[in-house]
Design a protein around this motif. Structure first.
Motif, PDB file in Angstrom:
ATOM      1  N   THR A 228      19.275  29.177  40.938  1.00  0.00           N
ATOM      2  CA  THR A 228      18.745  30.227  39.678  1.00  0.00           C
ATOM      3  C   THR A 228      17.856  29.353  38.970  1.00  0.00           C
ATOM      4  OG1 THR A 228      20.475  31.823  40.073  1.00  0.00           O
ATOM      5  CG2 THR A 228      19.245  32.085  37.866  1.00  0.00           C
ATOM      6  N   SER A 229      18.510  28.490  38.393  1.00  0.00           N
ATOM      7  CA  SER A 229      17.887  27.697  37.243  1.00  0.00           C
ATOM      8  C   SER A 229      16.632  27.052  37.680  1.00  0.00           C
ATOM      9  CB  SER A 229      19.025  26.301  36.861  1.00  0.00           C
ATOM     10  OG  SER A 229      20.217  27.004  36.314  1.00  0.00           O
ATOM     11  N   LEU A 232      14.146  29.779  37.570  1.00  0.00           N
ATOM     12  CA  LEU A 232      13.659  30.065  36.159  1.00  0.00           C
ATOM     13  C   LEU A 232      12.756  29.033  35.719  1.00  0.00           C
ATOM     14  CD1 LEU A 232      16.989  31.481  34.897  1.00  0.00           C
ATOM     15  CD2 LEU A 232      14.699  32.813  35.333  1.00  0.00           C
ATOM     16  N   VAL A 233      12.897  27.772  36.006  1.00  0.00           N
ATOM     17  CA  VAL A 233      12.100  26.697  35.465  1.00  0.00           C
ATOM     18  C   VAL A 233      10.564  27.038  35.988  1.00  0.00           C
ATOM     19  CG1 VAL A 233      11.692  24.394  35.562  1.00  0.00           C
ATOM     20  CG2 VAL A 233      14.008  25.063  34.999  1.00  0.00           C
ATOM     21  N   GLN A 286      17.865  39.878  36.484  1.00  0.00           N
ATOM     22  CA  GLN A 286      17.235  38.707  36.162  1.00  0.00           C
ATOM     23  C   GLN A 286      15.881  38.695  36.454  1.00  0.00           C
ATOM     24  OE1 GLN A 286      17.522  36.257  33.638  1.00  0.00           O
ATOM     25  NE2 GLN A 286      19.388  35.562  34.444  1.00  0.00           N
ATOM     26  N   ARG A 307      14.138  27.124  30.796  1.00  0.00           N
ATOM     27  CA  ARG A 307      14.601  28.395  31.613  1.00  0.00           C
ATOM     28  C   ARG A 307      14.249  29.620  31.217  1.00  0.00           C
ATOM     29  NH1 ARG A 307      20.537  28.132  33.031  1.00  0.00           N
ATOM     30  NH2 ARG A 307      20.833  27.314  30.821  1.00  0.00           N
ATOM     31  N   SER A 308      13.547  29.458  29.934  1.00  0.00           N
ATOM     32  CA  SER A 308      12.987  30.744  29.417  1.00  0.00           C
ATOM     33  C   SER A 308      11.835  31.291  29.797  1.00  0.00           C
ATOM     34  CB  SER A 308      12.856  30.389  27.725  1.00  0.00           C
ATOM     35  OG  SER A 308      12.311  31.560  27.152  1.00  0.00           O
ATOM     36  N   THR A 309      11.672  32.692  30.340  1.00  0.00           N
ATOM     37  CA  THR A 309      10.753  33.194  30.922  1.00  0.00           C
ATOM     38  C   THR A 309       9.668  33.839  29.810  1.00  0.00           C
ATOM     39  OG1 THR A 309      11.814  35.321  31.040  1.00  0.00           O
ATOM     40  CG2 THR A 309      12.048  33.899  33.053  1.00  0.00           C
TER      41      THR A 309
END
Length: 326
Positions: A228-229, A232-233, A286, A307-309
């Motif tokens: 997941t991390s 997200l990156v 997510q 990881r902020s979108t």
């Protein structure tokens, strides 16, 4: 109006695609090698095969080669499944509210003409969580050189009830800007590992959905956290830049930076008043959070850093003020 992103957006797209591709290939390779290792080990135990250490490693490497064509098929299927999930429970805008639906459709038609894109269909979800995102239909080509089909803009009842008509038009302009910048196709690919991680691990989430239980889950599940991390990156590298570009384009289309700024502030204030999770049970929360105009998971859902979108609200408002001052 055809929008061409700045060089920085192109660089972000390449970086995001590269991180996502490495994540997907590494995941597929690990799974394939593990399966091949088990089969080879069983065959060696039964006696028909004998391998030296070097031969065993070569057998694993060769056994992983067939994963590539299968991998492409799985990715295409995942993208179509992703589209099905994003459209699940939506209905044409006119079926929710005849007058309001026609207003949304008229705004989308007018904005599509300004952006020189196919007129998107506007569909509405019954969720009370404010949502606004773009997606394609499951039957649309996974990889298309030219944009031939009409995309879909999805909004929720919660969004329509929260924003004024001017703010709603600014949000629709933001979504049309994503379409004009060809964000939709790349985002569909970048969402695949995140969607896959959610699909694999959401069954393990506790029904009470408490933050403590979720933290414990990730502590006991480092593989899910890692996938997941990394997802997200890769998504965030591109997504943060695309959100700012869409904000600027929306202001150019509407000529009203104040409407988009007030919409973002209103949505942020509502998000902060909620718990971490959305007030409505969203499947794949997510991935929906990642493509929504504002994060949907509350203050804790914006992980910050790599990881902020989404860019911070302060950054988006500062950019809008600079556009207004220009």
């Amino acid at each position: 109006m055809r929008l061409t992103g700045p060089i920085g957006i192109g660089v972000r797209a390449l970086l995001g695609a590269g991180i996502t591709a490495v994540t997907l290939l590494a995941s597929a390779y690990v799974i394939t090698v593990f399966a091949a290792a088990v089969l080879i080990f069983v065959a060696m135990q039964l006696g028909p095969l004998e391998f030296t250490e070097t031969g065993f490693l070569w057998a694993l490497a060769i056994g992983a080669i067939p994963v590539l064509p299968c991998f492409a098929i799985v990715i295409a299927h995942a993208i179509r499944l992703e589209r099905v999930e994003l459209l699940e429970g939506t209905v044409p805008a006119a079926e929710i509210d005849a007058n309001g639906g026609r207003t949304l459709e008229a705004s989308a038609t007018r904005l599509a003409t300004q952006f020189d894109i196919a007129t998107p269909e506007v569909r509405v979800r019954s969720d009370t969580t404010p949502l606004a995102y773009t997606t394609a239909r499951p039957t649309d080509p996974v990889l298309a050189v030219r944009r031939r089909s009409s995309p879909v803009i999805v909004v929720s009842k919660g969004l329509v009830q929260t924003l004024s008509s001017a703010e709603l038009e600014a949000v629709l302009a933001h979504e049309c800007a994503h379409l004009a910048n060809d964000d939709l196709q790349l985002i569909s690919w970048l969402l695949v590992p995140l969607f896959a991680a959610e699909f694999l691990y959401e069954a393990h989430e506790d029904d009470e959905d408490s933050e403590d239980n979720e933290d414990k889950q990730w502590q006991l599940d480092p593989l899910g956290w890692t996938l997941t991390s990394l997802s997200l990156v890769g998504l965030g590298v591109f997504s943060r830049g695309r959100e700012l570009a869409a904000d600027r384009a929306a202001v150019e289309a509407t000529g009203d930076p104040g409407a988009l700024a007030s919409a973002l502030e209103r949505l942020a204030n509502r998000r902060h008043r909620r718990r971490r999770r959305p007030s409505t049970d969203l499947r794949h929360a997510q991935s929906t959070n990642a493509i929504n105009i504002m994060p949907t998971l509350g203050e804790g859902g914006d992980l910050g850093g790599l990881r902020s979108t989404h860019p911070p609200l302060e950054v988006r408002l500062r950019e809008l003020r600079s556009v207004a001052a220009a």
